[in-house]
Motif scaffolding. Sequence first.
Motif, short mmCIF file in Angstrom:
data_model
loop_
_atom_site.label_atom_id
_atom_site.label_comp_id
_atom_site.label_asym_id
_atom_site.label_seq_id
_atom_site.Cartn_x
_atom_site.Cartn_y
_atom_site.Cartn_z
N GLY A 56 62.85 10.61 3.48
CA GLY A 56 62.16 12.06 3.86
C GLY A 56 62.73 12.14 5.25
N ARG A 57 63.25 13.55 5.42
CA ARG A 57 63.90 13.91 6.86
C ARG A 57 63.36 15.40 7.23
NH1 ARG A 57 67.86 11.70 4.09
NH2 ARG A 57 68.94 9.82 4.83
N THR A 58 63.42 15.55 8.54
CA THR A 58 63.13 16.62 9.14
C THR A 58 63.14 17.82 8.12
OG1 THR A 58 63.61 15.99 11.27
CG2 THR A 58 63.28 18.49 11.07
N GLY A 59 62.30 18.74 7.83
CA GLY A 59 62.12 19.77 6.79
C GLY A 59 61.82 19.46 5.38
N ASP A 60 61.62 18.10 5.20
CA ASP A 60 61.23 17.61 3.76
C ASP A 60 59.77 17.60 3.47
OD1 ASP A 60 63.80 17.47 3.11
OD2 ASP A 60 63.79 15.35 3.25
N TYR A 61 59.34 18.25 2.41
CA TYR A 61 58.08 18.33 1.55
C TYR A 61 57.88 16.93 0.69
CZ TYR A 61 53.68 19.95 0.10
OH TYR A 61 52.24 20.05 -0.36
#
Length: 179
Positions: A91-96
């Motif tokens: 999971g990276r920046t912006g992931d939910y």
Amino acid sequence: MTANTPNAQTPMPGSELFIHNKDSARAYWWLDTLWIVLADSNDTGGRFSLMEEVASKGSGPGPHKHTWSDETYYIIDGEITFLVGEEIKTGRTGDYIMVPRNTRHAFRVESETVRFLNGYTPASLEAYVVEWAMPATERILPPKNVSPTIAFLATNPELLSRYGMDILPGPDPLRPGGH
């Protein structure tokens, strides 16, 4: 409005307006992480809780499950490797990310630091943080091992089970040596 339209019902407890700010909400240190409680069970009538967390590279819990809450993550900044069931995902920046209750999961922070929102539906683990974690004296990453560790929790599983969380035995595929 028709004759069979129900009357408006009284709001549930926790349905009142509240505003908590990340700079003034209660903050705690636990497991080498800064936890900021943005909404707890008292705020929401137990329906959900939401915390902002800041953690450092390599940190994160080993395999566990939440027995009565679905858990969500929204990554504000950084990268995390997740174990969910038997799958490993990044999971990276912006992931939910949504982890259903009773699902084995774990994570490990990959970036130097990560900042994310962590929610529980219904509310659950934030009550553990409020009861057992050390109140943060500053809104920074805590000093290493300032609060109870996972090893301590593994030898006292009843502490977490009171909040609907079970630490799971077996290897941890996200950690060197699998433990």
